[in-house]
Motif scaffolding. Structure first.
Motif, PDB file in Angstrom:
ATOM      1  N   ARG A 292       0.836  -1.214   0.000  1.00  0.00           N
ATOM      2  CA  ARG A 292       0.000   0.000   0.000  1.00  0.00           C
ATOM      3  C   ARG A 292       0.864   1.255   0.000  1.00  0.00           C
ATOM      4  O   ARG A 292       0.521   2.260  -0.630  1.00  0.00           O
ATOM      5  CB  ARG A 292      -0.927  -0.006   1.219  1.00  0.00           C
ATOM      6  CG  ARG A 292      -2.054  -1.019   1.135  1.00  0.00           C
ATOM      7  CD  ARG A 292      -2.852  -1.073   2.432  1.00  0.00           C
ATOM      8  NE  ARG A 292      -3.850  -2.132   2.408  1.00  0.00           N
ATOM      9  CZ  ARG A 292      -4.535  -2.551   3.473  1.00  0.00           C
ATOM     10  NH1 ARG A 292      -4.301  -1.980   4.671  1.00  0.00           N
ATOM     11  NH2 ARG A 292      -5.427  -3.509   3.360  1.00  0.00           N
ATOM     12  N   TRP A 296       0.935   4.525  -2.804  1.00  0.00           N
ATOM     13  CA  TRP A 296       0.863   5.954  -2.505  1.00  0.00           C
ATOM     14  C   TRP A 296       1.953   6.753  -3.234  1.00  0.00           C
ATOM     15  O   TRP A 296       1.881   7.983  -3.298  1.00  0.00           O
ATOM     16  CB  TRP A 296       0.993   6.202  -0.993  1.00  0.00           C
ATOM     17  CG  TRP A 296      -0.305   6.077  -0.233  1.00  0.00           C
ATOM     18  CD1 TRP A 296      -0.643   5.100   0.648  1.00  0.00           C
ATOM     19  CD2 TRP A 296      -1.415   6.974  -0.295  1.00  0.00           C
ATOM     20  NE1 TRP A 296      -1.909   5.321   1.158  1.00  0.00           N
ATOM     21  CE2 TRP A 296      -2.404   6.470   0.592  1.00  0.00           C
ATOM     22  CE3 TRP A 296      -1.694   8.139  -0.996  1.00  0.00           C
ATOM     23  CZ2 TRP A 296      -3.639   7.098   0.777  1.00  0.00           C
ATOM     24  CZ3 TRP A 296      -2.923   8.771  -0.816  1.00  0.00           C
ATOM     25  CH2 TRP A 296      -3.879   8.256   0.057  1.00  0.00           C
ATOM     26  N   SER A 329     -10.902   2.471  -8.602  1.00  0.00           N
ATOM     27  CA  SER A 329     -10.665   2.056  -7.213  1.00  0.00           C
ATOM     28  C   SER A 329      -9.327   2.539  -6.657  1.00  0.00           C
ATOM     29  O   SER A 329      -9.231   2.879  -5.476  1.00  0.00           O
ATOM     30  CB  SER A 329     -10.760   0.531  -7.099  1.00  0.00           C
ATOM     31  OG  SER A 329      -9.830  -0.091  -7.974  1.00  0.00           O
ATOM     32  N   PHE A 330      -8.280   2.591  -7.476  1.00  0.00           N
ATOM     33  CA  PHE A 330      -6.984   3.046  -6.970  1.00  0.00           C
ATOM     34  C   PHE A 330      -6.961   4.561  -6.789  1.00  0.00           C
ATOM     35  O   PHE A 330      -6.276   5.061  -5.893  1.00  0.00           O
ATOM     36  CB  PHE A 330      -5.848   2.593  -7.893  1.00  0.00           C
ATOM     37  CG  PHE A 330      -5.322   1.227  -7.557  1.00  0.00           C
ATOM     38  CD1 PHE A 330      -4.155   1.063  -6.828  1.00  0.00           C
ATOM     39  CD2 PHE A 330      -6.027   0.087  -7.953  1.00  0.00           C
ATOM     40  CE1 PHE A 330      -3.680  -0.201  -6.498  1.00  0.00           C
ATOM     41  CE2 PHE A 330      -5.562  -1.182  -7.632  1.00  0.00           C
ATOM     42  CZ  PHE A 330      -4.386  -1.331  -6.903  1.00  0.00           C
ATOM     43  N   ASP A 332      -9.665   6.229  -5.895  1.00  0.00           N
ATOM     44  CA  ASP A 332     -10.493   6.408  -4.698  1.00  0.00           C
ATOM     45  C   ASP A 332      -9.701   6.121  -3.427  1.00  0.00           C
ATOM     46  O   ASP A 332      -9.914   6.768  -2.391  1.00  0.00           O
ATOM     47  CB  ASP A 332     -11.709   5.467  -4.753  1.00  0.00           C
ATOM     48  CG  ASP A 332     -12.584   5.730  -5.975  1.00  0.00           C
ATOM     49  OD1 ASP A 332     -12.511   6.845  -6.529  1.00  0.00           O
ATOM     50  OD2 ASP A 332     -13.315   4.810  -6.387  1.00  0.00           O
ATOM     51  N   THR A 333      -8.772   5.141  -3.501  1.00  0.00           N
ATOM     52  CA  THR A 333      -8.018   4.731  -2.309  1.00  0.00           C
ATOM     53  C   THR A 333      -6.720   5.509  -2.147  1.00  0.00           C
ATOM     54  O   THR A 333      -6.311   5.826  -1.021  1.00  0.00           O
ATOM     55  CB  THR A 333      -7.708   3.225  -2.383  1.00  0.00           C
ATOM     56  OG1 THR A 333      -8.916   2.506  -2.691  1.00  0.00           O
ATOM     57  CG2 THR A 333      -7.168   2.719  -1.051  1.00  0.00           C
ATOM     58  N   TYR A 334      -6.064   5.824  -3.277  1.00  0.00           N
ATOM     59  CA  TYR A 334      -4.768   6.533  -3.259  1.00  0.00           C
ATOM     60  C   TYR A 334      -4.850   7.718  -4.235  1.00  0.00           C
ATOM     61  O   TYR A 334      -4.259   7.683  -5.319  1.00  0.00           O
ATOM     62  CB  TYR A 334      -3.628   5.595  -3.670  1.00  0.00           C
ATOM     63  CG  TYR A 334      -3.696   4.226  -3.012  1.00  0.00           C
ATOM     64  CD1 TYR A 334      -3.182   4.019  -1.736  1.00  0.00           C
ATOM     65  CD2 TYR A 334      -4.286   3.142  -3.670  1.00  0.00           C
ATOM     66  CE1 TYR A 334      -3.249   2.767  -1.131  1.00  0.00           C
ATOM     67  CE2 TYR A 334      -4.357   1.898  -3.075  1.00  0.00           C
ATOM     68  CZ  TYR A 334      -3.850   1.710  -1.796  1.00  0.00           C
ATOM     69  OH  TYR A 334      -3.916   0.470  -1.200  1.00  0.00           O
ATOM     70  N   THR A 468     -12.260  -3.264  -5.772  1.00  0.00           N
ATOM     71  CA  THR A 468     -12.113  -2.690  -4.433  1.00  0.00           C
ATOM     72  C   THR A 468     -11.152  -3.546  -3.601  1.00  0.00           C
ATOM     73  O   THR A 468     -10.258  -3.020  -2.919  1.00  0.00           O
ATOM     74  CB  THR A 468     -13.479  -2.608  -3.724  1.00  0.00           C
ATOM     75  OG1 THR A 468     -14.347  -1.744  -4.467  1.00  0.00           O
ATOM     76  CG2 THR A 468     -13.326  -2.064  -2.312  1.00  0.00           C
ATOM     77  N   ALA A 471      -7.532  -3.085  -4.801  1.00  0.00           N
ATOM     78  CA  ALA A 471      -6.959  -1.812  -4.341  1.00  0.00           C
ATOM     79  C   ALA A 471      -6.533  -1.900  -2.876  1.00  0.00           C
ATOM     80  O   ALA A 471      -5.577  -1.233  -2.460  1.00  0.00           O
ATOM     81  CB  ALA A 471      -7.957  -0.674  -4.537  1.00  0.00           C
ATOM     82  N   GLU A 472      -7.208  -2.716  -2.100  1.00  0.00           N
ATOM     83  CA  GLU A 472      -6.852  -2.881  -0.688  1.00  0.00           C
ATOM     84  C   GLU A 472      -5.671  -3.842  -0.519  1.00  0.00           C
ATOM     85  O   GLU A 472      -4.803  -3.627   0.321  1.00  0.00           O
ATOM     86  CB  GLU A 472      -8.060  -3.405   0.088  1.00  0.00           C
ATOM     87  CG  GLU A 472      -9.196  -2.400   0.221  1.00  0.00           C
ATOM     88  CD  GLU A 472     -10.403  -2.977   0.944  1.00  0.00           C
ATOM     89  OE1 GLU A 472     -10.368  -4.195   1.261  1.00  0.00           O
ATOM     90  OE2 GLU A 472     -11.370  -2.229   1.175  1.00  0.00           O
TER      91      GLU A 472
END
Length: 513
Positions: A292, A296, A329-330, A332-334, A468, A471-472
């Protein structure tokens, strides 16, 4: 007036005849096509890559194929194919009459069974066996072949239409190992008359071909180039008539459809590129928090703008735009590159920095070296990671990632067929072809659940959930999605049909104007 009309008619006929002469003269002239896509193996049991399958599309037949921009497969070596049960677990095909191998022997259902069985039996580490994961057994009788599946799989016809469905002569291909040598025994629209690995393939129209196509194309010579720069130079020097996959970004960014000296074909593509991460226990990227942290640090916009001169689109999901289930999704997460967030995650993981890991890429495949250098710089921001970059020859590269010898590797993925399923089990399912070591029972269940639907619009939610989860868990980091470009000399037509989102490489579409 009568004389004037006659003269005008003669003039028009003369002009028309003059325009037709070049085409008649060029009828048997070879069209040369250049590419950087390498061929891993001439045996369909030993390759699962774009370069090999591009050749298979032309020299082998599958039971099914895809028409131009088609979304459903159509019969090729088969006369007909259908599921025989509502549970989508028995798929039956009837062969066309009169298909013969180069030896003169007629193709039978036994050859089809043999072809699928040997792919599963050989199970080559860089072969397509993983694509046939739902195939339990095959039975054959006369012209009829039945595929018995271990679970419902509405996508099985799509898989049959790929290079994994290439039908070989059971008398010419060994049952338990790959065939060696520089020849093939296929029934496609072309015959391979000569081949030199990483150099050249010469193709002649197959006069005995019987399948979906109404006719075969012009003689073709495929020239293989070590990198995009060499491909570009060959085209500019007029050593080749057509250049495709993959042109250098600097050249692509300057292409103009209005250029009178060449033809430029631009088409939508489902080709994506991801950074794959080794999740195995011995890899420094085993901890999900470390993966993760890497997510970033990736700046896709910078890659697209600098390395690729704006010729690719940043991608934030497993599924590309244009296919059912696509999300961001990526993003949204990063949402934005953040050294601070990456540092926090590494502290939480309890690892010492910089985290050292190896990063591999394929030499000669597009802008792999430049991309690797740019990613190294991004991932080493803040001193959190130390990246050891190494380039590999294509076949060695495949074997290295299959054996888990790298911690990270960047690879392009050309869709096997126009369905989100080709980005599911193949890339993020347990035992995926990318060999990341990633396994998530929830993801596997969603992939299997999505295969139950003959109506493919119903798989949308399954793939949204998969993305999702990806992405996690970060077994991969999406980088970009490509647009396909083909350039050809002004006297070659049909280049706009050469590549499309079906994954079929249509050399027979090329002709002289």
């Amino acid at each position: 007036m009568r004389i004037l009309v006659t003269l005008l008619v003669l003039a028009v006929v003369g002009i028309g005849g003059w325009q037709l002469l070049p085409a008649q003269e060029n009828k048997n002239k070879t069209i040369t096509v250049g590419t950087t896509d390498a061929v891993t193996s001439l045996d369909p049991a030993g390759a699962y890559d774009a370069g090999s399958w591009a050749l298979y599309n032309n020299v082998f037949q599958s039971l099914l194929t895809f028409g131009p921009d088609g979304v459903k497969p159509v019969p090729d070596a088969a006369e007909s194919c259908d599921f025989t049960d509502s549970g989508l677990q028995t798929y039956r095909c009837v062969l066309r009459n009169g298909i013969t191998f180069p030896s003169g022997r007629a193709m039978t259902a036994e050859d089809v069974k043999y072809s699928f069985d040997r792919i599963k039996r050989i199970n080559d580490p860089v072969g397509p066996a993983s694509l046939l994961s739902t195939l339990d057994s095959v039975t054959a009788s006369g012209r009829t072949v039945e595929f018995h599946l271990s679970s419902a799989d509405a996508t099985f016809p799509f898989k049959v239409a790929t290079g994994a469905g290439s039908i070989v002569d059971k008398d010419k291909y060994p049952a338990n190992r790959l065939r060696t040598g520089d020849s093939v025994d296929g029934t496609g629209p072309y015959t391979l008359t000569s081949y030199t690995k990483n150099k050249q393939a010469t193709l002649e129209p197959n006069d005995t071909y019987k399948g979906d196509l109404s006719g075969t194309g012009r003689p073709i010579r495929l020239d293989y180039y070590a990198d995009s720069a060499k491909l570009s130079s060959a085209y500019k020097a007029k050593k080749i008539d057509v250049a495709t996959r993959t042109l250098p970004p600097a050249m692509v960014s300057k292409l103009s459809p209005s250029d009178p000296d060449q033809r430029v074909a631009e088409s939508d593509s489902s080709e994506t590129r991801n950074l794959y991460l080794n999740t195995r226990a011995k890899s420094p990227l085993h901890d999900v928090l470390v993966r993760r942290a890497l997510a970033w640090l990736v700046d896709r916009e910078e890659l697209a703008a600098t390395v690729y001169d704006g010729t690719v689109e940043p991608l934030y999901s497993l599924i590309p735009t244009g296919l059912t289930g696509h999300t961001t999704s990526f993003f949204d997460t990063y949402p934005k590159q953040s050294v601070a967030k990456a540092k926090t995650l590494l502290a939480e993981a309890g690892v010492s920095t910089p985290v050292k890991f190896t990063f591999g890429y394929g030499i000669g495949h597009g802008s792999g070296a430049e991309e690797a250098a740019a990613l190294k710089q991004q991932l080493e921001a803040g001193g959190l990671f130390k990246v050891d970059v190494k380039g590999y020859e294509w076949t060695d590269f495949q074997k290295s990632w299959a054996a888990g010898k790298m911690d990270a590797w960047a690879v392009g993925w050309v869709a096997d067929y126009p369905d989100p399923d080709t980005f599911g089990a193949s890339l993020v399912g347990s035992n995926s072809v990318m060999s990341t070591g990633y396994s998530n029972k929830a993801v596997d269940h969603l992939i299997q659940d999505s295969q139950r639907y003959a109506d493919r619009s119903r798989v949308d939610q399954d793939f949204r959930t998969i993305q999702t989860d990806v992405a996690e868990d970060v077994p991969l980091i999406p980088l970009w999605q490509r647009t396909d470009y083909v350039v050809s000399s002004e006297d070659v037509g049909g280049s706009q049909y050469l590549n499309d989102s079906t994954g079929v490489f249509r050399l027979w579409s090329l002709n002289w104007i």
